[in-house]
Design a protein around this motif. Structure first.
Motif, PDB file in Angstrom:
ATOM      1  N   LYS A   1       0.721  -1.138   0.034  1.00 39.57           N
ATOM      2  CA  LYS A   1       0.025   0.179  -0.017  1.00 39.57           C
ATOM      3  C   LYS A   1       1.010   1.514   0.185  1.00 39.57           C
ATOM      4  CE  LYS A   1      -3.940   2.204   2.443  1.00 39.57           C
ATOM      5  NZ  LYS A   1      -4.832   1.945   3.583  1.00 39.57           N
ATOM      6  N   ARG A   2       1.893   1.123   0.790  1.00 39.17           N
ATOM      7  CA  ARG A   2       2.727   2.384   0.936  1.00 39.17           C
ATOM      8  C   ARG A   2       3.555   2.764  -0.218  1.00 39.17           C
ATOM      9  NH1 ARG A   2       7.899   4.264   3.339  1.00 39.17           N
ATOM     10  NH2 ARG A   2       7.688   6.467   4.433  1.00 39.17           N
TER      11      ARG A   2
ATOM     12  N   ARG B   1       1.295   4.212  -3.153  1.00 37.20           N
ATOM     13  CA  ARG B   1       1.109   5.577  -2.876  1.00 37.20           C
ATOM     14  C   ARG B   1       2.364   6.545  -3.207  1.00 37.20           C
ATOM     15  NH1 ARG B   1       0.795   5.415   2.352  1.00 37.20           N
ATOM     16  NH2 ARG B   1       2.689   6.515   2.782  1.00 37.20           N
TER      17      ARG B   1
ATOM     18  N   CYS C   1       4.375  -3.433  -8.071  1.00 39.15           N
ATOM     19  CA  CYS C   1       3.780  -2.348  -8.022  1.00 39.15           C
ATOM     20  C   CYS C   1       3.926  -1.796  -9.556  1.00 39.15           C
ATOM     21  CB  CYS C   1       3.735  -1.365  -6.854  1.00 39.15           C
ATOM     22  SG  CYS C   1       2.937   0.193  -7.298  1.00 39.15           S
TER      23      CYS C   1
END
Length: 424
Positions: free
Chosen positions: A122-123, A126, A172
């Motif tokens: 998630k980080r 972002r 990612c």
């Protein structure tokens, strides 16, 4: 020669009397390296900068106003590439990275990072989205590469970057398909080790490109370049030197294919593209801007000639550097020309500098002794004067000698330095 009684004073006097006659000195940049921080939380034991979270200078990073001055200077340089790298971990100044991405007027940008920030998917997503969005706001639409350093020392550092964190970045990138590329860089002794580890983490294949480069073949069909650099024995790595003495090529072997002609390597006029397998020659100059605000022509500036970024223009800064005959030698003939000169007059200095296997520190180390620095100044000045590329004021006591091609200034300086050191 009386000048060697006080070499630093004598060198300054030469610099004041030296006037190059070149109609065109470089007016733009090639690669521009900016170091956003001298600190790093990973603290690898092989770090060429000996970087960790301990302050080593009064200024560890540029202020907001200094960053704006830097952006103005970078854009004014019309550099072909901006490298956000070095000194420490740039992601400690993430807001500065974003500011550079959205405002620096350069066609290509590369960010070098340890990847310690990719702690969770998630980080990671972002931060990579923020990077992509910042780049998209840049009016010149620069090509961007995010390059992660991966080797045994990052994986086993005091605050290690886990293989899963590298996996977070690559997964990612593969899944979200941002408008920038990613790549990996390692050290030659880890070839066949870290590439296998990250491939296993991702379920990827490995394709060999050449002796320095491989590619990760990700499951979704995308590929990621992985380049293996020499092992540098500078900074903290000095104490690790013996571990890798036979496991890594030398910088001369590594840079050999990038020489503009045999024996001529001018990194001062190169666009750094190691991850693509080449160093592109340029009419501009490579510039390094450190986190304390000092800057210089990379592999083209003597250690006592660095500048502090203030309000000067890029043209004014380049003119200042070219007021030093050593810059002419390094920019037009390259670092091996300097290396060969120092090898003759100060073999111990030369051996110690080359033993570090680090191009970033090579010029500073070769020119650290003030007598060697003066000698190279005189040799370079004579080369420029006798080629009708410069003059020396007639009132300078060495003006006649420096203008006489029949006088072997290099041999004279070599004899003086060797003689002086033997009598110490």
């Amino acid at each position: 020669m009386d000048a060697f009684r006080d070499p630093s004073v004598a060198r300054e006097r030469v610099l004041r009397s030296f006037h190059h006659q070149l109609e065109n000195i470089p007016t733009q940049g090639s690669s521009f390296f900016i170091h956003l921080s001298e600190l790093c939380p990973v603290a690898c034991e092989h770090c060429m900068y000996s970087s960790d979270l301990e302050r080593k200078s009064e200024k560890t990073a540029l202020s907001k106003s200094e960053l704006e001055d830097a952006i103005r200077f970078i854009s004014e340089s019309s550099s072909q590439k901006l490298n956000i790298t070095g000194g420490g971990e740039p992601f400690l100044k993430f807001s500065s990275i974003l500011r550079l991405l959205e405002t620096a007027k350069v066609p290509r940008i590369e960010i070098v990072t340890a990847g310690h920030w990719a702690t969770t998917p998630k980080r990671t997503a972002r931060m990579m989205r923020q990077i992509d969005e910042a780049r998209s706001r840049n009016a010149v639409n620069p090509e961007l590469l995010l390059r992660l350093s991966i080797d045994r020392y990052h994986l086993n550092a005091p605050r290690p970057v886990r293989i899963e964190q590298y996996g977070n970045v690559l997964r990612c990138w593969s899944e979200t398909q941002p408008s920038f590329a990613v790549g990996l860089r390692s050290i030659q002794p880890d070839m066949g080790t870290v590439d296998r580890a990250i491939a296993d983490e991702l379920g990827a294949g490995i394709a060999e490109v050449d002796g320095w480069n491989r590619r990760l073949l990700l499951p979704g069909g995308k590929t990621v370049p992985l380049t293996f650099n020499v092992f540098r024995r500078s900074g903290k790595a000095l104490r690790l030197a013996e571990d890798h003495r036979d496991a890594s090529k030398t910088i001369r072997e590594y840079y050999g294919p990038f020489e503009s002609q045999p024996g001529n390597l001018s990194l001062a006029t190169a666009v750094n593209d190691a991850i693509r397998g080449d160093y592109t020659a340029s009419t501009g100059v490579a510039v390094t801007l450190n986190s304390d605000g000092t800057f210089w022509i990379f592999c083209g500036t003597a250690p006592d000639r660095k500048l502090l970024l203030e309000k000067q223009s890029f043209a004014e800064a380049v003119a200042y550097f070219f007021d030093d005959p050593i810059t002419h030698l390094l920019v037009y003939e390259g670092i091996w020309a300097l290396s060969d000169l120092v090898m003759e007059m100060a073999p111990k200095t030369h051996a110690a500098a080359l033993a570090k296997n680090d191009s970033a520190s090579l010029v500073d180390d070769l020119l650290a002794p003030d007598d060697v620095r003066l000698a190279v100044t005189l040799i370079s000045a004579q080369q420029q004067v006798t080629r009708n590329r410069a003059t020396v004021d007639a009132e300078h006591p060495l003006a006649g000698l420096l203008a006489d091609p029949a006088v072997d200034v290099a041999e004279m300086c070599c004899g003086l330095i060797l003689g002086n050191r033997e009598t110490r």
